[in-house]
Structures are given as C-alpha cells and as structure tokens.
Design an enzyme around this catalytic site. Structure first.
Site, PDB file in Angstrom:
ATOM      1  N   THR A  88       2.173   5.957 -29.638  1.00 27.03           N
ATOM      2  CA  THR A  88       1.641   6.959 -30.565  1.00 27.03           C
ATOM      3  C   THR A  88       2.075   8.372 -30.213  1.00 27.03           C
ATOM      4  O   THR A  88       2.342   9.188 -31.101  1.00 27.03           O
ATOM      5  CB  THR A  88       0.100   6.876 -30.569  1.00 27.03           C
TER       6      THR A  88
ATOM      7  N   ASP B 215       6.826  -1.189 -29.286  1.00 29.81           N
ATOM      8  CA  ASP B 215       5.389  -1.101 -29.536  1.00 29.81           C
ATOM      9  C   ASP B 215       4.658  -1.628 -28.311  1.00 29.81           C
ATOM     10  O   ASP B 215       5.055  -2.635 -27.720  1.00 29.81           O
ATOM     11  CB  ASP B 215       5.021  -1.925 -30.767  1.00 29.81           C
TER      12      ASP B 215
ATOM     13  N   THR C 212      -0.777   2.890 -25.388  1.00 25.43           N
ATOM     14  CA  THR C 212      -1.949   2.725 -24.519  1.00 25.43           C
ATOM     15  C   THR C 212      -2.370   1.272 -24.321  1.00 25.43           C
ATOM     16  O   THR C 212      -2.961   0.939 -23.298  1.00 25.43           O
ATOM     17  CB  THR C 212      -3.151   3.514 -25.072  1.00 25.43           C
ATOM     18  N   ASP C 213      -2.060   0.393 -25.277  1.00 24.66           N
ATOM     19  CA  ASP C 213      -2.615  -0.962 -25.211  1.00 24.66           C
ATOM     20  C   ASP C 213      -2.210  -1.704 -23.944  1.00 24.66           C
ATOM     21  O   ASP C 213      -3.006  -2.456 -23.375  1.00 24.66           O
ATOM     22  CB  ASP C 213      -2.196  -1.773 -26.436  1.00 24.66           C
TER      23      ASP C 213
END
Length: 346
Positions: A18, A60, A92-93
């Site tokens: 992001t 991603d 962040t995931d």
C-alpha cells in the site's frame, strides 16, 4: 560505506504494498520510485544519499513466497558495500514473515535492514506512510560515535515503534498500530526524538564481519492449529502428511493440546517418523512450558520441541533456515532451542 560526497547512503527497496501506491483518478497505481522525493518531498530535508529500486513485478503481500525472500536477500548482498542501510517497503499482511525470515537469512549483519509500510497509501490525505518511511530512513542511517550502525538488525518500523523483525506480529488490519512485539520491548520509540534502547539491540562481535546470505531454504513445513472439534483425520493429514519434514503445532495457553490418546498417538507416530514438531502457543503473549500441565508434558514425552516465546512467523522462518542448512533433524531440533537472532527469550 558512504557515498563519495560524504553523505550516508540509504537504499529503499520497494517490493510492493500500500505504501507505494497513489490515486491515478481511476484507481490506485504504484508511483515512480526513481522520483520518490516528488511523492515524499520531506526526504529532501535529509542530508543523505537516498536511492530506490523496485521489484519487477511488484508483489502483493498476500502472494509473498520464499523465492521473494531469496531475491531480497541477494539484492541486499549485491548492494551491501554501496549503502549504509536498507529500507524495505512491504505490504503489511506478511511483513512479519518476511522480516523474520530475513533475520535468519542475513548472517553477520552490520547494517540496518528496516521493513516498513503503511495502512494508507502515501498519497492519501491521512496517510501513515510518510511518517513510517521518513522515520525508517532515519533509523537506517543512524550511527554511533564510532560510525557504526546504531541498529544493525532486521527490524520493523511502524507507528512510532521500532520492533525486532523476528519478534513482531501483525495484530490489527485497520488501525495504524498494526504491529506489536508482545514478548520483547521495542528497540526504539519515536516522539520528538527517536529514543533507542541500546541495551536491547543486538550488535555483531565485529563490524568488520563479512555478510553471509543463506538462501537454501527448506520449506517442507506445515502448521496445525489445535482447536476444539479437530478430527483425527485432520491431525493425521497434517502431522503424517507426505513430504512434510516439520510441523508447527499451535497449541493452547502454555503449550497444551488434546490429551486424548488418539491425538497423542498421532503425535508420537509423527515423531517416530523423524518429523520435527515445534510447539508454539496460540496466545499473543507468553511462552510454551510443557512441564506445567499434564497435557503439555504428554506432547513433550511424545517428542515435541518447545518453541518458547517465539512467534509463528519467526518459527516458520527459523525452520526454513535451519532445515535448509542441516539435513539432520536432530541437529535442527537442538538449534530450535537456541536463541540465534534474538527470536526467543533465554
């Protein structure tokens, strides 16, 4: 190493996520990191040489795989002598997984590798990305009076806190304080100044050591989360599955699991097959103590190794690394109990 003009040199590596996105009018698109000061003009105030490179294709966070960690480690190695520190921009995931893995893959590290990201794109009005990026760069460039890196570790900087990478875990999907380190204090906290806890930071035995990169990861690891109602078939499929060399068993509380014979017998069978079985608590904080209750002792007697207070993210990275280095499972089990990179409390 500093740049020829005497300024400290920092390399930003954008892997995806992001933080590197902006609104194009028809949706979010990555911005051009070759002109990052145009997107984050605050960077011009640094008396630093700041370069940037971008993964192609961008990844991603949900699609991160060990091959990406290998590419990242190799890129840091390739540029190691050209920069004083590295800032890795990452979704962040899976950031805690990547930071944990890199902490084991980068041996004799004498320079900062700071992971950061954001919950909102840098171009958003209320973004957390600018502060995270600016402070991560400041940490990556920080040196002591002798010119040595102040934080020569793999870390995560997020929402004013600098966390050891292999101690961090994502705890919130929407708030700016997305990460915590439940079993180890922050290495630094940012307010008006960045306050470093130097007694907590791990320093190399020699700042002249040569960086070694370990990319031969063995990923034959499964994770079994114990839960009420788990069936024997599920336990058997994971613990006795073909091609699985190690299993992380996520247990209750201080390392407890089902005490019924059918479950303990499956665990014993897996151990007798030579599988590496690592006990990690499902609790956010605290540690595994398999001597505390009978259910935990049954696992220990069956051949399960205690993970102490390691996180699942760190346990996975540690297993990948150790299994890639050693073909002897008993050697791996012995080293799981050792504090290799500050990942467990001793």
């Amino acid at each position: 190493m500093t740049s020829t003009n005497g300024k400290a040199a920092i390399l930003i590596i954008y892997t995806g996520g992001t933080i590197g996105m902006k609104d194009s009018g028809s949706g979010l698109v990555p911005f051009d990191f070759s002109n990052i000061p145009d997107e984050v003009p605050e960077l011009r105030k640094f008396d630093l040489k700041i370069d940037a490179c971008t993964f192609d294709p961008l990844i991603d966070s949900s699609d991160v795989e060990p091959s990406m960690w290998k590419e990242l480690a190799e890129r840091i190695k390739h540029e190691y002598d050209n920069y004083d520190g590295f800032v890795v921009l990452h979704g962040t995931d899976t950031m805690a997984y990547s930071a944990s893995a890199l902490s084991f893959m980068l041996d004799n590290l004498t320079k900062p590798v700071v992971f950061t990201g954001s919950q909102l794109p840098v171009g958003s009005l209320r973004t957390d990305g600018k502060e995270n990026l600016v402070s991560a760069i400041e940490v990556a460039a920080a040196k002591d009076a002798d010119g040595h890196a102040l934080v020569p570790e793999v870390t995560i900087y997020f929402n004013s806190q600098l966390l050891r990478g292999n101690r961090a875990t994502k705890v919130n999907s929407t708030a700016f304080d997305a990460f915590r380190s439940p079993n180890f204090p922050p290495l630094a906290e940012a307010g008006i100044d960045i306050r470093y806890q130097r007694n907590l930071i791990r320093y190399p035995s020699s700042f002249g050591a040569q960086l070694t990169v370990h990319t031969g990861l063995d990923t034959r690891v499964a994770i079994l989360k114990v839960h009420p109602g788990i069936t024997g078939q599920v336990a058997r499929n994971v613990l006795l599955g073909d091609g699985i060399r190690a299993v992380i068993i996520e247990t209750y509380g201080s390392g407890n699991a089902i005490s019924k014979p059918w479950f303990v017998n499956i665990v014993k069978e897996a151990a007798e097959q030579g599988k590496i079985l690592l006990n990690i608590t499902q609790c956010l904080a605290g540690d595994v103590n398999m001597n505390l209750y009978a259910t935990g002792k049954a696992l220990k007697d069956a051949g399960v190794v205690s993970g102490g207070d390691i996180t699942t993210e760190s346990g996975l990275g540690k297993l990948f690394y150790l299994m890639g280095e050693y073909s002897d499972n008993e050697k791996v089990k012995a080293l799981l109990a050792e504090n290799l990179k500050g990942e467990i409390s001793k």
